[in-house]
Design a protein around this motif. Structure first.
Motif, short mmCIF file in Angstrom:
data_model
loop_
_atom_site.label_atom_id
_atom_site.label_comp_id
_atom_site.label_asym_id
_atom_site.label_seq_id
_atom_site.Cartn_x
_atom_site.Cartn_y
_atom_site.Cartn_z
N ARG A 62 0.85 -1.20 0.00
CA ARG A 62 0.00 0.00 0.00
C ARG A 62 0.88 1.24 0.00
N LEU A 63 0.32 2.33 -0.56
CA LEU A 63 1.01 3.61 -0.56
C LEU A 63 0.50 4.49 0.57
N PHE A 64 1.42 5.22 1.22
CA PHE A 64 1.05 6.13 2.30
C PHE A 64 1.77 7.47 2.09
N ALA A 65 1.04 8.54 2.30
CA ALA A 65 1.62 9.87 2.17
C ALA A 65 2.67 10.09 3.26
N MET A 66 3.78 10.71 2.88
CA MET A 66 4.86 10.95 3.84
C MET A 66 4.63 12.29 4.53
N ARG A 67 3.59 12.32 5.40
CA ARG A 67 3.24 13.52 6.15
C ARG A 67 4.02 13.58 7.46
N PRO A 68 4.12 14.77 8.05
CA PRO A 68 4.80 14.87 9.36
C PRO A 68 4.10 14.01 10.41
N ALA A 69 4.90 13.26 11.16
CA ALA A 69 4.41 12.42 12.26
C ALA A 69 3.38 11.40 11.81
N ALA A 70 3.44 10.98 10.56
CA ALA A 70 2.42 10.06 10.02
C ALA A 70 2.71 8.60 10.34
N PHE A 71 3.89 8.29 10.86
CA PHE A 71 4.28 6.90 11.06
C PHE A 71 4.81 6.67 12.47
N LEU A 72 4.78 5.41 12.88
CA LEU A 72 5.32 5.01 14.17
C LEU A 72 6.43 3.99 13.95
N VAL A 73 7.51 4.15 14.69
CA VAL A 73 8.59 3.16 14.73
C VAL A 73 8.78 2.77 16.18
N ASP A 74 8.52 1.50 16.50
CA ASP A 74 8.56 1.05 17.90
C ASP A 74 7.65 1.90 18.78
N GLY A 75 6.50 2.31 18.21
CA GLY A 75 5.52 3.08 18.97
C GLY A 75 5.80 4.57 19.06
N VAL A 76 6.92 5.03 18.49
CA VAL A 76 7.29 6.44 18.59
C VAL A 76 6.97 7.13 17.26
N PRO A 77 6.23 8.28 17.29
CA PRO A 77 5.92 9.00 16.05
C PRO A 77 7.19 9.51 15.36
N VAL A 78 7.23 9.36 14.03
CA VAL A 78 8.36 9.86 13.25
C VAL A 78 7.83 10.45 11.95
N THR A 79 8.64 11.29 11.36
CA THR A 79 8.38 11.82 10.02
C THR A 79 9.36 11.14 9.07
N LEU A 80 8.84 10.37 8.14
CA LEU A 80 9.71 9.67 7.19
C LEU A 80 10.18 10.63 6.09
N THR A 81 11.43 10.48 5.71
CA THR A 81 11.99 11.25 4.60
C THR A 81 12.64 10.28 3.62
N ARG A 82 12.74 10.72 2.39
CA ARG A 82 13.46 9.89 1.41
C ARG A 82 14.93 9.79 1.79
N PRO A 83 15.54 8.62 1.59
CA PRO A 83 16.98 8.50 1.90
C PRO A 83 17.79 9.47 1.04
N LYS A 84 18.79 10.06 1.64
CA LYS A 84 19.67 10.96 0.90
C LYS A 84 20.52 10.15 -0.06
#
Length: 272
Positions: A62-84
């Protein structure tokens, strides 16, 4: 007595900044809104911004928009960015998932061979295992159908250092394919997959379909599939199938296991 600005607010009421995290491939994240969990497998850029594609444990994507604080990693909110981009970085894994050998010069071909039924089988094997086969010096050849197996083996004469691994389509109990591949001797190994055609060993999700159509017996399978999916001719369909495969994750496990066993068999060191 109140300092520079009494309206600045108490430090304890300030929101903590949301950390940014590069969405490296295979990073497992959870969509905060839906709870959908999966591993990062790619990105898409649209008019509505950047999206990340996630794959869950069942192979669904599935596709998900990369919005601020849209994802959780180990229960912690994060903002995903494209790898540099890293100019000096090079892939460390081949398409099959094995360790990539850099500066590879193809090894002189072994006496052993892997035989596949047709051109599409050969192309998919090369697409995923090509690097590994060049490292090992294994040549893949087409049989043009299992009916030719007996004559080809009589001509090739398998023996020590001249093993043959055969990849068969639709290798199921009681089938003609099973009867043609029995009792071939210790220097021949036959593996296969249960699918009617090697196309069907490509996971439907990577082609954007829910499942492969069921084609009635007696009809040409590829022609029927292309008709049901609106893909045009079998040649058009093959371009879609081949273009969708970039690595081992795009193939079903029965095909992966079958090819890996053949590679191990034809590269096995003979006991003196």
């Amino acid at each position: 007595m109140y300092g520079a600005d009494i309206y600045a607010g108490h430090g304890r009421t300030k929101k903590k900044p949301i950390p940014e995290l590069e969405a490296e491939r295979d990073l497992v994240v959870e969509d905060a809104a839906s709870g959908w969990c999966g591993a990062v497998i790619g990105f898409e850029r649209t008019y509505d911004g950047d999206f990340v594609r996630l794959e869950d444990a069942g192979g669904r994507t599935r596709l998900f928009a990369m919005r601020p604080a849209a994802f959780l990693v180990d229960g912690v909110p994060v903002t995903l960015t494209r790898p540099k981009s890293r100019a000096a970085a090079t892939p460390t894994r081949s398409a099959s998932g094995s360790v990539r050998v850099e500066g590879l010069r193809a090894r002189v071909a072994r006496g052993s061979r892997i035989w596949v039924e047709g051109v599409h089988d050969a192309a998919l094997v090369e697409r995923v295992w090509g690097h590994d086969l060049r490292v090992e010096g294994v040549v893949v050849e087409q049989l043009e159908g299992l009916d030719n197996l007996g004559a080809r083996l009589a001509e090739f004469r398998p023996g020590p250092g001249r093993r043959v691994g055969v990849l068969a389509d639709h290798l199921v109990a009681g089938s003609k394919e099973e009867r043609l591949t029995q009792n071939l001797g210790p220097y021949v190994m036959v593996t296969g997959h249960p699918y009617i055609d090697v196309w069907e060993a490509v996971r439907p999700a990577v082609l954007g379909i829910d499942a492969w159509p069921k084609i009635p017996r007696g009809q040409d399978w590829k022609t029927g599939v292309c008709r049901e999916l609106g893909w045009g001719s079998p040649q058009d369909g093959w371009r879609r199938v081949y273009g969708a495969v970039s690595g081992f994750r795009d193939l079903e496990s029965p095909l992966l296991g079958a090819v890996e066993r053949l590679v191990d068999f034809v590269t096995e060191t003979e006991n003196p």
